[in-house]
Motif scaffolding. Structure first.
Motif, PDB file in Angstrom:
ATOM      1  N   ALA A 147     -59.852 -28.472   8.736  1.00 20.26           N
ATOM      2  CA  ALA A 147     -60.664 -27.290   8.453  1.00 20.26           C
ATOM      3  C   ALA A 147     -59.796 -26.317   7.670  1.00 20.26           C
ATOM      4  O   ALA A 147     -58.562 -26.347   7.770  1.00 20.26           O
ATOM      5  CB  ALA A 147     -61.164 -26.653   9.747  1.00 20.26           C
ATOM      6  N   GLU A 148     -60.435 -25.459   6.877  1.00 20.92           N
ATOM      7  CA  GLU A 148     -59.703 -24.467   6.106  1.00 20.92           C
ATOM      8  C   GLU A 148     -60.193 -23.068   6.444  1.00 20.92           C
ATOM      9  O   GLU A 148     -61.328 -22.877   6.886  1.00 20.92           O
ATOM     10  CB  GLU A 148     -59.846 -24.737   4.604  1.00 20.92           C
ATOM     11  CG  GLU A 148     -59.204 -26.049   4.181  1.00 20.92           C
ATOM     12  CD  GLU A 148     -59.243 -26.274   2.685  1.00 20.92           C
ATOM     13  OE1 GLU A 148     -59.660 -25.339   1.958  1.00 20.92           O
ATOM     14  OE2 GLU A 148     -58.879 -27.381   2.240  1.00 20.92           O
ATOM     15  N   CYS A 149     -59.300 -22.088   6.263  1.00 24.13           N
ATOM     16  CA  CYS A 149     -59.652 -20.713   6.603  1.00 24.13           C
ATOM     17  C   CYS A 149     -58.880 -19.738   5.735  1.00 24.13           C
ATOM     18  O   CYS A 149     -57.841 -20.077   5.156  1.00 24.13           O
ATOM     19  CB  CYS A 149     -59.355 -20.442   8.079  1.00 24.13           C
ATOM     20  SG  CYS A 149     -57.609 -20.610   8.518  1.00 24.13           S
ATOM     21  N   ASP A 150     -59.388 -18.518   5.647  1.00 26.74           N
ATOM     22  CA  ASP A 150     -58.695 -17.429   4.966  1.00 26.74           C
ATOM     23  C   ASP A 150     -57.700 -16.729   5.891  1.00 26.74           C
ATOM     24  O   ASP A 150     -56.696 -16.202   5.433  1.00 26.74           O
ATOM     25  CB  ASP A 150     -59.699 -16.395   4.458  1.00 26.74           C
ATOM     26  CG  ASP A 150     -60.573 -16.934   3.337  1.00 26.74           C
ATOM     27  OD1 ASP A 150     -60.067 -17.753   2.545  1.00 26.74           O
ATOM     28  OD2 ASP A 150     -61.754 -16.550   3.259  1.00 26.74           O
ATOM     29  N   LEU A 151     -58.022 -16.686   7.189  1.00 30.35           N
ATOM     30  CA  LEU A 151     -57.123 -16.084   8.171  1.00 30.35           C
ATOM     31  C   LEU A 151     -57.021 -17.008   9.362  1.00 30.35           C
ATOM     32  O   LEU A 151     -58.026 -17.377   9.971  1.00 30.35           O
ATOM     33  CB  LEU A 151     -57.636 -14.713   8.625  1.00 30.35           C
ATOM     34  CG  LEU A 151     -56.848 -14.052   9.772  1.00 30.35           C
ATOM     35  CD1 LEU A 151     -55.391 -13.815   9.368  1.00 30.35           C
ATOM     36  CD2 LEU A 151     -57.501 -12.745  10.203  1.00 30.35           C
ATOM     37  N   LEU A 152     -55.780 -17.352   9.713  1.00 30.10           N
ATOM     38  CA  LEU A 152     -55.485 -18.200  10.860  1.00 30.10           C
ATOM     39  C   LEU A 152     -54.837 -17.335  11.938  1.00 30.10           C
ATOM     40  O   LEU A 152     -53.806 -16.706  11.696  1.00 30.10           O
ATOM     41  CB  LEU A 152     -54.538 -19.329  10.442  1.00 30.10           C
ATOM     42  CG  LEU A 152     -53.964 -20.213  11.552  1.00 30.10           C
ATOM     43  CD1 LEU A 152     -55.074 -20.910  12.340  1.00 30.10           C
ATOM     44  CD2 LEU A 152     -52.990 -21.228  10.966  1.00 30.10           C
ATOM     45  N   VAL A 153     -55.447 -17.313  13.133  1.00 29.32           N
ATOM     46  CA  VAL A 153     -54.925 -16.514  14.251  1.00 29.32           C
ATOM     47  C   VAL A 153     -54.461 -17.460  15.344  1.00 29.32           C
ATOM     48  O   VAL A 153     -55.259 -18.212  15.910  1.00 29.32           O
ATOM     49  CB  VAL A 153     -56.001 -15.556  14.802  1.00 29.32           C
ATOM     50  CG1 VAL A 153     -55.410 -14.720  15.945  1.00 29.32           C
ATOM     51  CG2 VAL A 153     -56.529 -14.644  13.705  1.00 29.32           C
ATOM     52  N   GLY A 154     -53.183 -17.438  15.649  1.00 27.48           N
ATOM     53  CA  GLY A 154     -52.633 -18.248  16.730  1.00 27.48           C
ATOM     54  C   GLY A 154     -52.791 -17.527  18.051  1.00 27.48           C
ATOM     55  O   GLY A 154     -52.080 -16.559  18.335  1.00 27.48           O
ATOM     56  N   ALA A 155     -53.743 -17.999  18.858  1.00 32.51           N
ATOM     57  CA  ALA A 155     -53.933 -17.495  20.216  1.00 32.51           C
ATOM     58  C   ALA A 155     -53.687 -18.649  21.176  1.00 32.51           C
ATOM     59  O   ALA A 155     -54.354 -18.767  22.202  1.00 32.51           O
ATOM     60  CB  ALA A 155     -55.341 -16.937  20.374  1.00 32.51           C
ATOM     61  N   ASP A 156     -52.730 -19.500  20.815  1.00 35.09           N
ATOM     62  CA  ASP A 156     -52.539 -20.784  21.486  1.00 35.09           C
ATOM     63  C   ASP A 156     -51.336 -20.835  22.415  1.00 35.09           C
ATOM     64  O   ASP A 156     -50.767 -21.893  22.659  1.00 35.09           O
ATOM     65  CB  ASP A 156     -52.483 -21.924  20.466  1.00 35.09           C
ATOM     66  CG  ASP A 156     -51.512 -21.669  19.317  1.00 35.09           C
ATOM     67  OD1 ASP A 156     -51.129 -20.512  19.092  1.00 35.09           O
ATOM     68  OD2 ASP A 156     -51.144 -22.641  18.637  1.00 35.09           O
ATOM     69  N   GLY A 157     -50.948 -19.698  22.963  1.00 33.76           N
ATOM     70  CA  GLY A 157     -50.055 -19.670  24.104  1.00 33.76           C
ATOM     71  C   GLY A 157     -48.589 -19.915  23.819  1.00 33.76           C
ATOM     72  O   GLY A 157     -48.115 -19.847  22.679  1.00 33.76           O
ATOM     73  N   ALA A 158     -47.867 -20.211  24.905  1.00 38.89           N
ATOM     74  CA  ALA A 158     -46.407 -20.281  24.873  1.00 38.89           C
ATOM     75  C   ALA A 158     -45.880 -21.273  23.851  1.00 38.89           C
ATOM     76  O   ALA A 158     -44.890 -21.017  23.163  1.00 38.89           O
ATOM     77  CB  ALA A 158     -45.884 -20.622  26.265  1.00 38.89           C
ATOM     78  N   ASN A 159     -46.524 -22.423  23.761  1.00 43.95           N
ATOM     79  CA  ASN A 159     -46.058 -23.475  22.850  1.00 43.95           C
ATOM     80  C   ASN A 159     -46.913 -23.520  21.590  1.00 43.95           C
ATOM     81  O   ASN A 159     -47.319 -24.590  21.130  1.00 43.95           O
ATOM     82  CB  ASN A 159     -46.070 -24.823  23.576  1.00 43.95           C
ATOM     83  CG  ASN A 159     -45.140 -24.824  24.773  1.00 43.95           C
ATOM     84  OD1 ASN A 159     -43.974 -24.440  24.664  1.00 43.95           O
ATOM     85  ND2 ASN A 159     -45.644 -25.228  25.925  1.00 43.95           N
ATOM     86  N   SER A 160     -47.148 -22.373  21.028  1.00 38.19           N
ATOM     87  CA  SER A 160     -48.035 -22.215  19.884  1.00 38.19           C
ATOM     88  C   SER A 160     -47.675 -23.150  18.735  1.00 38.19           C
ATOM     89  O   SER A 160     -46.507 -23.269  18.343  1.00 38.19           O
ATOM     90  CB  SER A 160     -47.984 -20.762  19.398  1.00 38.19           C
ATOM     91  OG  SER A 160     -48.668 -20.598  18.177  1.00 38.19           O
TER      92      SER A 160
END
Length: 378
Positions: A147-160
């Protein structure tokens, strides 16, 4: 292509998606779990007025939160390893809801119910992200799709998996490991233990070990055993965590020199045994602003457990969402504003959490906590 991709359906990522949804801005949340019920969500959270509760107000969910929040979850009992009760605080029924407790599962349900079902891409976690021209990113997902995006937000925790796009920082071991177990339906099955533990938090501290317990809204008592030790302690301690009954017996044995009431509590637990290692990111972590990508919550500022991490994640999500909504379509400027405010706020919270962790790791942790909750008059 989605303009905004959020990796991780934890509290921070979901609040961000909710605030964006309220302002008519679409986002997709990519989540590794196959469904909302794929795994348990852990214990209770105490949401603070100025951070977690504020985030839910901005998300239009304060009323739903207050309907299920537990004022009595603010109760506390503090003991030393001999069983001496050092402090007991019981919350009056008319006390303000300054830091009420809420089950993580209930909070997640509130957030998920507030979003269109199509917002969450279940079973599509991030393997890695690839930078594209003009700040866009291509996501390589666990189901083999992209998938593609203009803004990627990492909300994926300790081992991001998003963090490496911004910084080389990695979580560092905190010198402690937590083993979670529990007693289901405590009040009905063990009213004697329920009376001893109380309605909220129960803490006991001794040298190199601690025990804490917390009654959840679903009636389960979650019990946490903390052991001080090197990073490889879980692998070298000789406990077979794949055999819960044997592991629980060994864990009780490690508390045999404590008052009998603590081993009785461990013996009453079921076969749920979940080991975790505590880690933290550097206090004050920041990164040079990079177009098209940012972080929130533990991905940005993993800190020792001291009641602040989840609150910071919720506030991150709300403030990033509000910045984007107010940005007139300029995602890069919105992220700059968010990061400028988030870095010092997260640093202050991380320093507080580090001080609390240092106190909990001290040989005289029980007395230090007593002084913390009941400071001497100046």
């Amino acid at each position: 292509m989605s303009r905004i991709a959020i990796v991780g359906a934890g509290p921070g990522g979901l609040v961000l998606a909710r605030v964006l949804h309220l302002h008519g801005i679409e986002a997709v949340v990519y989540e590794r779990d196959a469904s909302p019920d794929a795994r348990t969500q852990g214990g209770m959270l105490d949401l603070h007025t100025e951070s977690g509760q504020r985030a839910l107000r901005e998300a239009g969910l304060e009323a739903e939160f207050l309907r299920m929040a537990r004022r009595e979850g603010q109760d506390m009992r503090l003991l030393d390893h001999t069983g001496k009760l050092l402090l007991q605080e019981d919350t009056p029924e008319d006390a303000p809801m300054d830091r009420p407790e809420v089950d993580r599962a209930d909070l997640r349900a509130i957030l998920l119910d507030s979003l269109p079902p199509s917002t969450i891409a279940w079973g599509r976690g991030l393997r890695h992200a690839e930078a594209l021209p003009e700040g866009r990113h291509r996501l390589h997902l666990t189901d083999g799709s992209t998938a593609e995006c203009d803004l990627l937000v990492g909300a994926d925790g300790a081992n991001s998996r998003v963090r490496p796009l911004l910084t080389d920082a990695r979580p560092a071991h905190l010198g402690a490991h937590i083993i979670e177990t529990g007693i289901p339906d405590l009040v009905r099955t063990r009213p004697d233990l329920a009376a001893r533990v109380g309605r909220g938090n129960y803490w006991a501290f001794g040298p190199d070990r601690s025990l804490s317990a917390q009654l959840n809204g679903d009636g389960r008592l979650r019990v946490y055993l903390t052991f001080h030790g090197p990073e490889d302690w879980l692998a070298t301690c000789g406990i077979d965590f794949d055999d819960p009954a044997v592991a629980r017996a060994r864990l009780a044995g490690l508390f045999a020199d404590w008052a009998p009431q603590f081993t009785e509590l461990i013996d009453a637990c079921d076969d749920t045994v979940v080991p975790r290692t505590l880690a933290t990111l550097p206090v004050g972590l920041s990164w040079p602003h990079t177009r098209g990508v940012t972080l929130l919550g533990d991905a940005a500022h993993l800190m020792p457990p001291a009641g602040t991490g989840a609150n910071m994640a919720l506030l991150d999500g709300a403030e990033l969402g509000l910045a984007i909504a107010a940005g007139g379509g300029d995602l890069d400027a919105a992220v700059r504003r968010y990061e400028t405010a988030m870095f010092p706020r997260a640093e202050e919270a991380a320093r507080f959490s580090a001080r609390v962790h240092e106190m909990l790791m001290a040989p005289d942790a029980a007395q230090r906590l007593l002084s913390f909750f009941q400071p001497a008059d100046v």
